[in-house]
Design a protein around this motif. Structure first.
Motif, PDB file in Angstrom:
ATOM      1  N   TYR A 163       0.693  -0.926  -0.013  1.00 32.06           N
ATOM      2  CA  TYR A 163       0.051  -0.106  -0.081  1.00 32.06           C
ATOM      3  C   TYR A 163       0.897   1.392  -0.061  1.00 32.06           C
ATOM      4  O   TYR A 163       1.885   1.451   0.655  1.00 32.06           O
ATOM      5  CB  TYR A 163      -0.867   0.089   1.105  1.00 32.06           C
ATOM      6  CG  TYR A 163      -1.819  -1.222   1.357  1.00 32.06           C
ATOM      7  CD1 TYR A 163      -2.954  -1.102   0.974  1.00 32.06           C
ATOM      8  CD2 TYR A 163      -1.353  -2.276   1.903  1.00 32.06           C
ATOM      9  CE1 TYR A 163      -3.798  -2.155   0.845  1.00 32.06           C
ATOM     10  CE2 TYR A 163      -2.224  -3.419   2.150  1.00 32.06           C
ATOM     11  CZ  TYR A 163      -3.621  -3.400   1.389  1.00 32.06           C
ATOM     12  OH  TYR A 163      -4.273  -4.366   1.419  1.00 32.06           O
ATOM     13  N   GLY A 164       0.485   2.140  -0.821  1.00 31.52           N
ATOM     14  CA  GLY A 164       1.130   3.374  -1.006  1.00 31.52           C
ATOM     15  C   GLY A 164       2.514   3.544  -1.220  1.00 31.52           C
ATOM     16  O   GLY A 164       2.871   2.353  -2.309  1.00 31.52           O
ATOM     17  N   HIS A 165       3.372   4.504  -1.020  1.00 34.86           N
ATOM     18  CA  HIS A 165       4.524   4.485  -1.609  1.00 34.86           C
ATOM     19  C   HIS A 165       5.640   4.915  -0.597  1.00 34.86           C
ATOM     20  O   HIS A 165       6.309   5.860  -0.389  1.00 34.86           O
ATOM     21  CB  HIS A 165       4.640   5.661  -2.555  1.00 34.86           C
ATOM     22  CG  HIS A 165       3.708   5.386  -3.863  1.00 34.86           C
ATOM     23  ND1 HIS A 165       4.075   4.638  -4.858  1.00 34.86           N
ATOM     24  CD2 HIS A 165       2.749   5.859  -4.130  1.00 34.86           C
ATOM     25  CE1 HIS A 165       2.970   4.621  -5.800  1.00 34.86           C
ATOM     26  NE2 HIS A 165       2.196   5.319  -5.351  1.00 34.86           N
TER      27      HIS A 165
ATOM     28  N   VAL B 202      -1.088   7.001   5.266  1.00 31.70           N
ATOM     29  CA  VAL B 202      -1.151   5.997   4.442  1.00 31.70           C
ATOM     30  C   VAL B 202      -1.281   4.574   5.225  1.00 31.70           C
ATOM     31  O   VAL B 202      -2.350   4.173   4.760  1.00 31.70           O
ATOM     32  CB  VAL B 202       0.331   5.461   3.677  1.00 31.70           C
ATOM     33  CG1 VAL B 202       0.262   4.180   3.180  1.00 31.70           C
ATOM     34  CG2 VAL B 202       0.732   6.743   2.920  1.00 31.70           C
TER      35      VAL B 202
ATOM     36  N   SER C 243      -5.126   4.880   6.345  1.00 30.14           N
ATOM     37  CA  SER C 243      -5.914   4.322   5.251  1.00 30.14           C
ATOM     38  C   SER C 243      -6.148   2.789   5.326  1.00 30.14           C
ATOM     39  O   SER C 243      -6.896   2.253   4.992  1.00 30.14           O
ATOM     40  CB  SER C 243      -5.497   4.896   3.831  1.00 30.14           C
ATOM     41  OG  SER C 243      -5.439   6.502   3.936  1.00 30.14           O
TER      42      SER C 243
ATOM     43  N   ALA D  22      -3.446   7.887  -1.798  1.00 31.14           N
ATOM     44  CA  ALA D  22      -3.323   8.064  -0.344  1.00 31.14           C
ATOM     45  C   ALA D  22      -1.923   8.729  -0.076  1.00 31.14           C
ATOM     46  O   ALA D  22      -2.159   9.675   0.576  1.00 31.14           O
ATOM     47  CB  ALA D  22      -3.545   6.661   0.244  1.00 31.14           C
ATOM     48  N   THR D  23      -0.758   8.420  -0.529  1.00 32.43           N
ATOM     49  CA  THR D  23       0.285   8.913  -0.274  1.00 32.43           C
ATOM     50  C   THR D  23       0.361  10.492  -0.888  1.00 32.43           C
ATOM     51  O   THR D  23       0.724  11.390   0.174  1.00 32.43           O
ATOM     52  CB  THR D  23       1.533   8.228  -0.909  1.00 32.43           C
ATOM     53  OG1 THR D  23       1.571   6.708  -0.766  1.00 32.43           O
ATOM     54  CG2 THR D  23       2.796   8.730  -0.593  1.00 32.43           C
TER      55      THR D  23
END
Length: 559
Positions: free
Chosen positions: A248-250, A330, A333, A345-346
């Motif tokens: 998830y995310g970065h 993140v 979320s 999200a990020t």
């Protein structure tokens, strides 16, 4: 038990932490019908606002009929909005919508920008004076500057930056590749490194540094011995954070970008520090000084060093906390929206951190920077007083040591509070002091402090950052020994160069490793706000947490 009992902890309560903005609910949720209806309306109806479904279900109307009670019960009404059918614009701002968003603590943001602008001005003037003041033609013995830091020092700090960057990124990679072994490796490496460094310094008869490292080694051994029972729970939380970051995310992209910015800023600070010494150090050899010594003075030198050091602390803390707030968004979320993770999200969390929460992050960073700066001043004063052998010098040394310890405790308390307050700010965009107060009340009332105390990731990462800082300090010391710059023939600049080398390595490592601890902090805070989500949407994690640390049931519980 009914669903209402599952959400209840101690009957009725006075909600102090969750959105919307301090609404208080005094009624007890002992009847299932009272709880289920608002929950169904809130989560399943076509709500377009973050709090409409909740506020219109009679909670405020029932409030006068019941007496408020202490303790947390049902979770607060979050601004988390599940996506509607065919909603292609569902993102972080929609999932964690802030009603009437505004720029919180804007005055602190303006003050931060003013400090940064001052740093730019001072740096520009100093570097211009350094370049035009005939700094010398070489970096070793051929350098004409024998009165102050020079280009030799810039090369030294360049090596320090490379070492800090490589070790920090390698440390993050180690945590990602081997999360279970990470804690053991960190503890053992710190013990070995501290002992080896202490022996080396003592062998070189650099007694002050050798004694400091020896004491640190003994403290590290004791701390690691007390950690052993808590390693399984800490390893589980770190493994969870690593697994989430991969899907998830970065997270690692943010860590890399933050590390690059921190390294670039450290390089800028290093050059500025050297330039200030070259331009303002009083000496007949200094071409920047007039024939009568005008243009150079110790007071100007010290004043500018004080300013850029404070600015460096503040900017570094702001960068670290901005990364922390972004990553917390993140992980928040993931916790609340694991089945419908928001798009971007990020980016959404970073945008909120850099706009509406910019002032709040600047304010929290300012408080820590002030304490860090006072610690630095205290350390310098302690070293100067400790140079004498009289009774007065010994008493002064002890007094400064005590003050330093007190400031260390204050710094730890502020950083502890900031870590969890910024998790709240990331999701709900509150002002700093309100978020800190709400989060602190939640931690005490929910019992999340038990999880925080059991988890070692924060101390482990701090030890890792110190390990990298000490490696940079040792490298700087060896560089001074082997190159023997003219300005340091009497060793007068050794302490300054080594101290700032440690500081640069420590700050860069902290920025790199911030995302690792941010995820765990966000999970703790989110589970305190709504423990039912942990049990419903993350049952495997909850069961594993209970297995390795049974007291989790007292903090994350629904009855």
């Amino acid at each position: 038990m009914g669903e209402a009992d599952d959400y209840t902890s101690g009957g009725g309560q006075q909600l102090r932490g969750g959105p919307p903005y301090g609404l208080q609910y005094g009624q007890q949720y002992g009847q299932q019908q009272q709880w289920q209806q608002p929950q169904q309306d809130y989560y399943n109806n076509n709500n377009t606002g973050s709090n409409q479904g909740w506020n219109n279900q009679g909670y405020d109307q029932q409030q006068p009929q019941q007496q408020p009670q202490q303790g947390y019960g049902a979770p607060p009404p979050y601004s988390f909005n599940p996506p509607q059918a065919n909603d292609e614009k569902y993102g972080f701002d929609q999932a964690f919508k802030v009603e009437k968003p505004k720029y919180n603590d804007w005055w602190a943001g303006l003050l931060f920008l003013a400090a940064f602008a001052g740093f730019v001005v001072v740096s520009g003037i100093a570097i211009h004076g350094y370049v035009t003041g005939r700094p010398g033609s070489g970096i070793y013995q051929s350098n004409n500057n024998g009165f102050s830091l020079n280009s030799n020092t810039i090369i030294l700090f360049a090596f320090v930056l490379v070492v800090a960057f490589v070790l920090s990124w390698g440390y993050v990679w180690l945590a990602r590749a081997f999360p279970k072994q990470f804690i053991w490796v960190t503890g053992i490496l710190n013990i070995c490194w501290a002992l080896g460094t202490a022996i080396f310094y003592l062998y070189k008869k650099y007694w002050s540094a050798g004694i400091v490292f020896l004491v640190f080694a003994l403290f590290t051994i004791f701390a690691f011995w007390t950690w052993i029972p808590r390693i399984p729970f800490s390893a589980l939380m770190l493994k969870t954070a690593i697994n989430v970051s991969k899907k998830y995310g970065h997270v690692y992209l943010v860590s890399l970008i933050g590390g690059l910015i921190a390294t670039a800023f450290a390089a800028w600070f290093s050059v500025t520090m050297v330039a200030i010494y070259v331009k303002y150090e009083p000496s007949p050899q200094n071409p920047n000084c007039g024939a009568d010594g005008s243009g150079c003075s110790k007071a100007t030198l010290i004043g500018l060093m004080v300013f850029i050091t404070f600015a460096m602390y503040w900017i570094s803390e702001w960068l670290k906390n901005t990364i922390h707030t972004t990553i917390s968004g993140v992980y928040g979320s993931w916790y609340f929206c694991v089945h419908n993770f928001p798009k971007g999200a990020t980016r959404g969390a970073a945008r909120r951190a850099l706009t509406y929460s910019f002032g709040s992050i600047s304010l929290g960073s300012l408080l820590v920077a002030i304490v860090q700066f006072l610690r630095q001043v205290c350390s310098v004063a302690r070293d100067q007083v400790g140079g004498g052998g009289g009774i007065g010098d010994m008493i002064g040394y002890v007094i400064f040591c005590v003050i330093n310890c007190l400031l260390s405790l204050l710094e730890w308390a502020l950083q502890f509070l900031n870590r969890y307050a910024f998790c709240h700010i990331a999701l709900y965009g509150k002002p700093y002091f309100q978020a800190a107060k709400d989060t602190w009340n939640m931690i005490k009332d929910r019992g999340i402090d038990a999880l925080v105390n059991e988890c070692l990731i924060g101390p482990v990462l701090s030890f890792g950052a110190m390990f990298i800082g000490f490696a940079c300090a040792l490298m700087a010391y060896l560089y001074l020994i082997f190159t023997k710059p003219a300005y340091n023939t009497d060793g007068g600049f050794t302490a300054v160069v080594v101290a700032f080398s440690y500081l640069i390595g420590f700050q860069i490592a902290h920025v790199f490793t911030t995302p690792l601890s941010s995820g765990i902090d966000a999970i703790f805070v989110a589970s305190g706000w709504d423990p039912q989500v942990m049990i419903n949407d993350h049952p495997e994690l909850y069961q594993e947490m209970v297995r390795v640390f049974p007291k989790v049931q007292q903090a994350i519980q629904v009855r």
